[in-house]
Design a protein around this motif. Structure first.
Motif, mmCIF file in Angstrom:
data_model
loop_
_atom_site.group_PDB
_atom_site.id
_atom_site.type_symbol
_atom_site.label_atom_id
_atom_site.label_comp_id
_atom_site.label_asym_id
_atom_site.label_seq_id
_atom_site.Cartn_x
_atom_site.Cartn_y
_atom_site.Cartn_z
ATOM 1 N N PHE A 114 -5.895 10.687 0.751
ATOM 2 C CA PHE A 114 -4.455 10.545 0.859
ATOM 3 C C PHE A 114 -3.724 11.105 -0.365
ATOM 4 C CE2 PHE A 114 -5.934 6.868 3.449
ATOM 5 C CZ PHE A 114 -5.547 7.388 4.650
ATOM 6 N N THR A 115 -4.373 11.066 -1.525
ATOM 7 C CA THR A 115 -3.680 11.460 -2.746
ATOM 8 C C THR A 115 -4.201 12.752 -3.342
ATOM 9 O OG1 THR A 115 -5.205 10.084 -4.036
ATOM 10 C CG2 THR A 115 -3.148 9.073 -3.322
ATOM 11 N N LYS A 167 0.815 -1.201 0.000
ATOM 12 C CA LYS A 167 0.000 0.000 0.000
ATOM 13 C C LYS A 167 0.855 1.261 0.000
ATOM 14 C CE LYS A 167 -3.851 -2.080 2.545
ATOM 15 N NZ LYS A 167 -4.679 -1.983 3.765
ATOM 16 N N TYR A 168 2.073 1.160 0.515
ATOM 17 C CA TYR A 168 2.900 2.332 0.691
ATOM 18 C C TYR A 168 3.915 2.445 -0.432
ATOM 19 C CZ TYR A 168 1.033 1.574 5.366
ATOM 20 O OH TYR A 168 0.203 1.349 6.419
ATOM 21 N N ALA A 169 4.383 3.672 -0.681
ATOM 22 C CA ALA A 169 5.373 3.891 -1.721
ATOM 23 C C ALA A 169 6.664 3.141 -1.415
ATOM 24 C CB ALA A 169 5.658 5.383 -1.882
ATOM 25 N N SER A 170 7.012 3.043 -0.152
ATOM 26 C CA SER A 170 8.201 2.316 0.241
ATOM 27 C C SER A 170 8.083 1.931 1.705
ATOM 28 C CB SER A 170 9.462 3.172 0.023
ATOM 29 O OG SER A 170 10.607 2.515 0.517
ATOM 30 N N ASN A 171 8.609 0.765 2.049
ATOM 31 C CA ASN A 171 8.495 0.290 3.420
ATOM 32 C C ASN A 171 9.501 0.934 4.362
ATOM 33 O OD1 ASN A 171 6.376 -1.490 2.867
ATOM 34 N ND2 ASN A 171 7.787 -3.102 2.204
ATOM 35 N N ASP A 172 10.518 1.592 3.826
ATOM 36 C CA ASP A 172 11.571 2.135 4.677
ATOM 37 C C ASP A 172 11.600 3.651 4.700
ATOM 38 O OD1 ASP A 172 12.390 2.482 2.115
ATOM 39 O OD2 ASP A 172 14.416 1.687 2.385
ATOM 40 N N ILE A 173 10.575 4.298 4.147
ATOM 41 C CA ILE A 173 10.504 5.752 4.145
ATOM 42 C C ILE A 173 9.254 6.192 4.909
ATOM 43 C CG2 ILE A 173 10.300 7.836 2.736
ATOM 44 C CD1 ILE A 173 11.673 6.388 0.496
ATOM 45 N N SER A 177 0.230 15.348 16.538
ATOM 46 C CA SER A 177 -1.001 16.132 16.406
ATOM 47 C C SER A 177 -1.525 16.093 14.972
ATOM 48 C CB SER A 177 -0.761 17.584 16.837
ATOM 49 O OG SER A 177 0.203 18.209 15.995
ATOM 50 N N GLY A 178 -0.637 15.848 14.005
ATOM 51 C CA GLY A 178 -1.053 15.778 12.599
ATOM 52 C C GLY A 178 -2.025 14.646 12.337
ATOM 53 N N PRO A 179 -1.656 13.390 12.658
ATOM 54 C CA PRO A 179 -2.598 12.283 12.474
ATOM 55 C C PRO A 179 -3.879 12.437 13.291
ATOM 56 C CG PRO A 179 -0.366 11.440 12.699
ATOM 57 C CD PRO A 179 -0.303 12.912 12.995
ATOM 58 N N VAL A 180 -3.772 13.004 14.496
ATOM 59 C CA VAL A 180 -4.967 13.187 15.329
ATOM 60 C C VAL A 180 -5.920 14.195 14.700
ATOM 61 C CG1 VAL A 180 -5.773 14.180 17.506
ATOM 62 C CG2 VAL A 180 -3.990 12.440 17.525
ATOM 63 N N GLU A 196 1.168 9.850 4.489
ATOM 64 C CA GLU A 196 0.064 8.946 4.203
ATOM 65 C C GLU A 196 0.078 7.760 5.156
ATOM 66 O OE1 GLU A 196 -1.047 5.692 0.719
ATOM 67 O OE2 GLU A 196 0.053 7.508 0.188
ATOM 68 N N GLN A 197 1.244 7.227 5.439
ATOM 69 C CA GLN A 197 1.328 6.062 6.301
ATOM 70 C C GLN A 197 0.912 6.403 7.728
ATOM 71 O OE1 GLN A 197 4.792 3.670 5.704
ATOM 72 N NE2 GLN A 197 4.725 2.799 7.761
ATOM 73 N N CYS A 198 1.248 7.603 8.183
ATOM 74 C CA CYS A 198 0.809 8.035 9.515
ATOM 75 C C CYS A 198 -0.703 8.037 9.612
ATOM 76 C CB CYS A 198 1.362 9.426 9.824
ATOM 77 S SG CYS A 198 3.143 9.501 10.078
ATOM 78 N N TYR A 199 -1.361 8.516 8.554
ATOM 79 C CA TYR A 199 -2.816 8.565 8.555
ATOM 80 C C TYR A 199 -3.410 7.160 8.516
ATOM 81 C CZ TYR A 199 -2.192 13.523 7.448
ATOM 82 O OH TYR A 199 -1.827 14.849 7.486
#
Length: 203
Positions: free
Chosen positions: A72-73, A1-7, A44-47, A11-14
């Protein structure tokens, strides 16, 4: 689902905070009224994102389970075509979705705590006086825009602010500005806690 697993991605936070919320509500059967969203610093961003999303979905989602969509996009369809070779995370554009009719329900939560919250990342770097930086592109965790866009008719719950007046990481002006936006819309609310000294990070 993510652009990369190590970055690390905005979007991943959300997605993470969304998964946690749905896990509590759907898998553990925790009543939404017993859930308090707590975000400290960048958290506070994801919240703010989840609170904003809950406001958007309050009228048409009785189960309190949020479905992922183009939030997300943004409106850029090319963003969905990114490959795992991508090395730079693309910020998520803020996208307002104004309700088309009066709300028929309220967000079911115990409350929201914003601890040392920032207005947005660009404002953190460039100063709080610069407005509408998201229109220039490149901003992330746009808490100010989400707070301004929240429908408080459906977000009838306590929002508690905590911020140190001498905070050297996220200036006190950020928390105070977010609280001012909230009070301009709500007129009255839970009194904030403005600490006279620095709020030190726990070891």
């Amino acid at each position: 689902k993510y652009a990369s697993n190590d970055i690390p991605l905005e979007e991943q936070c959300y997605r993470d905070v969304l998964d946690c919320y749905n896990f509590l509500i759907k898998q553990k059967d925790v009543p939404p009224q017993n859930v308090i969203l707590y975000g400290k610093g960048l958290g506070s961003g994801p919240v703010c994102w989840l609170a904003h999303k809950l406001c958007q979905e309050a009228n048409n989602d009785a189960s309190n389970t949020i479905q992922l969509d183009d939030t997300f996009t943004g409106s850029n369809s090319n963003a969905k075509k990114k490959t795992v070779k991508q090395r730079i995370a693309t910020p998520v554009p803020f996208k307002s979705k104004k309700p088309t009719e009066s709300p028929s329900s309220t967000v079911q939560l115990g409350g929201i705590i914003l601890h040392s919250a920032c207005l947005s990342i660009l404002r953190l770097k460039l100063g709080t006086r610069l407005s509408r930086l998201t229109s220039l592109g490149g901003d992330v965790f746009c808490n100010l825009e989400r707070m301004e866009d929240m429908n408080l008719d459906v977000l009838k719950l306590p929002i508690y602010f905590i911020h140190g007046k001498m905070d050297e990481v996220i200036p006190f002006t950020h928390g105070k500005a977010l609280y001012k936006v909230l009070m301009a819309k709500r007129k009255k609310g839970f009194p904030p806690f403005w600490a006279d000294g620095k709020l030190l990070m726990a070891p």
